[in-house]
Design an enzyme around this catalytic site. Structure first.
Site, PDB file in Angstrom:
ATOM      1  N   ASP A 153      -1.511  -1.056   6.147  1.00  0.00           N
ATOM      2  CA  ASP A 153      -1.711  -0.559   7.509  1.00  0.00           C
ATOM      3  C   ASP A 153      -3.154  -0.193   7.824  1.00  0.00           C
ATOM      4  O   ASP A 153      -3.470   0.155   8.959  1.00  0.00           O
ATOM      5  CB  ASP A 153      -0.825   0.669   7.765  1.00  0.00           C
ATOM      6  CG  ASP A 153      -1.318   1.895   7.005  1.00  0.00           C
ATOM      7  OD1 ASP A 153      -1.894   1.719   5.906  1.00  0.00           O
ATOM      8  OD2 ASP A 153      -1.144   3.011   7.514  1.00  0.00           O
ATOM      9  N   THR A 171      -0.151   4.876   1.139  1.00  0.00           N
ATOM     10  CA  THR A 171      -0.331   5.766   2.284  1.00  0.00           C
ATOM     11  C   THR A 171      -0.135   5.030   3.601  1.00  0.00           C
ATOM     12  O   THR A 171      -0.786   4.025   3.864  1.00  0.00           O
ATOM     13  CB  THR A 171      -1.734   6.389   2.261  1.00  0.00           C
ATOM     14  OG1 THR A 171      -1.935   7.039   1.007  1.00  0.00           O
ATOM     15  CG2 THR A 171      -1.907   7.381   3.393  1.00  0.00           C
ATOM     16  N   ASP A 186       0.855  -1.182   0.000  1.00  0.00           N
ATOM     17  CA  ASP A 186       0.000   0.000   0.000  1.00  0.00           C
ATOM     18  C   ASP A 186       0.900   1.244   0.000  1.00  0.00           C
ATOM     19  O   ASP A 186       2.078   1.153   0.360  1.00  0.00           O
ATOM     20  CB  ASP A 186      -0.890  -0.028   1.252  1.00  0.00           C
ATOM     21  CG  ASP A 186      -1.810   1.170   1.323  1.00  0.00           C
ATOM     22  OD1 ASP A 186      -2.418   1.503   0.306  1.00  0.00           O
ATOM     23  OD2 ASP A 186      -1.905   1.773   2.413  1.00  0.00           O
TER      24      ASP A 186
END
Length: 795
Positions: free
Chosen positions: A683, A486, A484
């Site tokens: 996250d 961000t 990912d």
């Protein structure tokens, strides 16, 4: 009357509710159950047996009840990380490795499969250490009696045997017999019990060989001592006494016992990281109540409590600073030696150490919810998990034992048929026993779990939390990393750089979109709200707020329908974006910035530009992984232009933009269908499905609980450099396991033919049972020592 009880096995509020409802279902009982501490206050008019309470809560789940003891609170951390016992384990014993699933025993003993000591639900820390203490005591007894037996037996090799001056060999043989009894029937009797269980259950293992080999040597010696007249001449010495092997029996058993002791000691060392983590938890905390400080137990802290952390104190629970600032040493959690500066609104973690300033924090996670407790739980679970490679070793061992027994029988028959005429039977017996002993697969059984335990402990010390041994093994094979953007590649702390308005005043437009975002927890939304707060803009009430996954947010602000999101959201709402506005937005995106369009009453009103800095370690980590042959693919909900700018900066060959949660899942499934071993790093909650689907899900410790729960590896520090370390650790552990398996098979393959006497016709070389035992023990020591080398690995 009110009584207090301790409840074990509760992990969440749902557990607490189940237990409370179960206890209240008993007529005459009124129960109030708390999760932290795990207690039940039960009021009853007439006494109720604790067995009745146990019966009802056992039906609700894996819960146990006992009379409350204040000392229980001191063991709170230990209790929260203990693996859940079988549901029917109350008052019973079970294998901590769960070799036989939920099977339990009425009496203490050893697991017939793996040989480990059975444990009980009520085991205290002292009882858990009893196993090692008992082994140590038995080792001392074994040495005390084995050394004299060995000296007596070896004295024949000394010219003019000095012992013969004291008394004759027949008497010394009786002394050997007497000295061997404590070794056989006390210090090492557990090995014979395990051997018998392994035969009865047909779970053949190293104790099968030990029991048969040493048992045969001991019985042969007893018969030779008691009934020397029934033995033919080839079994006797020149003095008329039979060749006895009490020294072989005692030395074999003592060496095996030494291997067990070393294994137990090594296990203590490998769990050192776990014990150190447990020590991190402070005992007390300072509660700020009505402006006054009050010292309370760590177990009395509740969510929302204000706690004062003084200079040098350990932070009691997870939370965030609300007043003050300080520098905090997080090295024991993250592995990073440099203290971290913390100020108001910054998160702090239980067990880390405050610097030289005092601050007040609010408790957000307590008890088993804290990161420290989760770390302890994960390390504990992983230390007893089994890697897939171990299944191969176990399968080989299952067939290896009967094969060795067959070789031993053949060895005896061949020597009896073709051996020296004078002592053919004696040669056959000695070599048959030597085959049984040297073939003991003790080292084979240690090869994998020893390396896994040391590797997991090393990972925990470096901020790499590994859920199970399978993850540790697969990480070495990963050849595709899907990550990912961000919060994983970037800081995950975006900030507003520019607000572009077409018709409205910029502050007016900011007030509208900040009001819309005030109820969203998304980092981009929080960046907008923070930007408005800095400008002291007062927010309005928002109604009908809705978050559109992967696209943006919509709602009613001051009776206006407001939307803030990407081009997909604008298209979905049928908002026409002017060409000039889209051109300006595209230019910003090409610079690697995130652009969110703004619409008011279905009319484009401008856009906001948000930047999210790339983490310092991301560039270095990705470069290292690419050089190691790992293909790195970035997934992001951002548009193609922004994604490409970031990908170019990181020198990535592949990326997927405008990515929704289900798209991330499909990307991983696509690579897996091509036979790739895929790791996913993320996250957020939206990453959870992909993390669960990936061969190895890697969660940032700075991310959400859902992401961490879905992943197999968690990086406490939350940056991609941790993946490099995890892969390095995995490679080192797998290399170590292969070395250990080589040691085990090398000794067996080399030793069995020598023990059988294959070298005798050519070189006159034979292997006595005692030397065989020494070689077998050395293989175990080699495996343990090799595994412990992992502690020196530099990550």
């Amino acid at each position: 009357m009110k009584y207090t009880y301790t409840i074990n096995g509760m992990h969440c509020n749902s557990c607490r509710t189940k237990v409370e409802n179960a206890l209240n279902s008993i007529e005459g009982a009124e129960a109030e159950v708390t999760l932290d501490p795990p207690k039940a206050e039960i009021s009853m008019q007439e006494p109720i047996q604790i067995s009745q309470f146990q019966e009802v809560i056992a039906q609700a789940g894996n819960y146990t009840i006992k009379v409350f003891n204040p000392n229980d609170l001191k063991l709170k951390v230990t209790e929260t990380v203990a693996p859940a016992p079988p549901p029917n384990a109350v008052g019973k014993y079970y294998c901590p490795m769960f070799c036989e699933g939920d099977k339990v025993y009425d009496e203490p003993g050893n697991c017939p499969v793996c040989g480990m000591d059975l444990v009980t639900v009520e085991a205290s820390e002292e009882e858990e250490n009893k196993s090692y203490t008992d082994l140590e005591h038995k080792m001392k007894i074994a040495l005390l009696f084995t050394i004299p037996v060995f000296i007596i037996a070896m004295s024949d090799m000394i010219p003019n045997n000095p012992l013969m001056i004291i008394t004759d060999m027949k008497t010394w043989n009786w002394i050997q017999f007497g000295l061997s009894l404590p070794v056989v029937f006390y210090a090492a009797w557990m090995f014979f019990k395990r051997a018998w269980k392994s035969v009865v259950t047909w779970n053949l293992n190293m104790f099968t060989l030990i029991g048969i080999g040493s048992g045969m040597a001991f019985l042969f010696s007893i018969f030779g001592l008691l009934f020397p007249e029934i033995f033919p001449a080839e079994f006797k010495t020149d003095g008329g006494s039979v060749h006895l092997y009490f020294e072989a029996t005692t030395v074999i058993l003592s060496l095996v016992l030494l291997g067990q002791l070393l294994e137990a000691k090594a296990h203590n060392k490998t769990s050192g990281a776990l014990k150190e983590l447990m020590k991190l938890a402070p005992v007390e905390a300072v509660l700020v109540l009505d402006g006054k400080d009050k010292v309370i137990s760590i177990h009395d802290i509740k969510k929302g409590d204000l706690l004062r952390v003084k200079p040098g104190d350990k932070i009691p629970v997870d939370g965030k600073i609300v007043e003050g600032e300080s520098t905090i040493d997080e090295s024991m959690i993250s592995g990073e030696p440099i203290p971290v500066d913390k100020k108001a609104d910054d998160a702090v973690v239980a067990g880390t150490i405050n610097g030289n300033q005092s601050f007040i924090m609010v408790a957000e996670k307590v008890g088993s919810e804290t990161l420290l407790s989760q770390i302890i739980q994960m390390v504990n679970d992983a230390s007893r998990s089994r890697a897939p490679i171990q299944k191969l070793a176990d399968k080989i061992a299952k067939y290896f034992v009967p094969a060795v027994v067959a070789v031993s029988v053949i060895t005896f028959l061949v020597w009896a048929k073709f051996g020296p005429e004078e002592n053919a039977l004696m040669y056959g017996f000695i070599n048959a026993v030597a085959v049984l002993i040297i073939a003991c697969p003790c080292a084979l059984g240690l090869a994998t779990p020893m390396s896994v335990m040391v590797g997991v402990g090393k990972g925990a010390q470096s901020g790499i939390l590994i859920k199970n041994a399978e993850a540790l093994e697969k990480m070495d094979k990963v050849n595709v990393l899907v990550t990912d953007k961000t919060g994983t590649i970037t800081e995950g702390k975006p900030s507003v750089e520019k607000l572009y308005a077409i018709h409205n005043n910029e502050d007016e437009l900011l007030q509208i979109i900040a009001s819309l975002n005030q109820y969203s927890e998304h980092p981009l939304a929080q960046a907008v709200v923070h930007f408005a707060e800095v400008k002291n803009i007062k927010l309005s009430e928002t109604k009908q707020f809705e978050s559109v996954t992967g696209k943006g947010v919509v709602g009613m602000v001051s009776n206006k329908k407001v939307a803030l999101g990407n081009k997909k959201l604008m298209d979905e709402l049928k908002v026409s974006v002017e060409e000039s506005l889209e051109k300006q937005a595209t230019a910003e995106q090409k610079l690697g910035k995130t652009v969110s369009y703004i619409s008011i009453d279905e009319t484009a009103a401008g856009f906001v530009t948000i930047t999210d800095a790339i983490k310092k370690n991301s560039v270095k980590a990705i470069k290292t992984l690419i050089n190691q042959g790992v293909e790195v693919i970035m997934l992001t909900g951002d548009n193609k232009n922004t994604a490409k700018a970031v990908a170019d900066q990181l020198h990535l060959s592949s990326f997927v933009a405008d990515c929704l949660p289900q798209d991330k899942l499909k990307v991983i499934q696509k690579w897996q269908s091509e036979g790739k071993i895929v790791a996913m790093a993320g996250d957020g909650i939206n990453d959870a499905p992909a993390l669960a689907q990936a061969d190895i899900g890697i969660a940032m410790g700075t991310g959400t609980d859902v992401a961490i729960e879905s992943a197999k590896i968690t990086l406490v520090k939350g940056d991609l450099q941790g993946i490099v370390k995890a892969k390095q650790l995995s490679h080192a552990v797998m290399k170590n396991i292969h070395q250990n398996l080589f040691f085990a098979f090398f000794y067996n393959i080399l030793g069995i033919p020598v023990a059988a006497g294959i070298l005798y016709p050519f070189f006159g070389i034979l292997l006595s049972p005692m030397i065989a035992a020494l070689a077998m023990s050395f293989s175990s020591v080699s495996v343990i020592a090799n595994a412990l080398r992992l502690r020196n690995l530099k990550l």
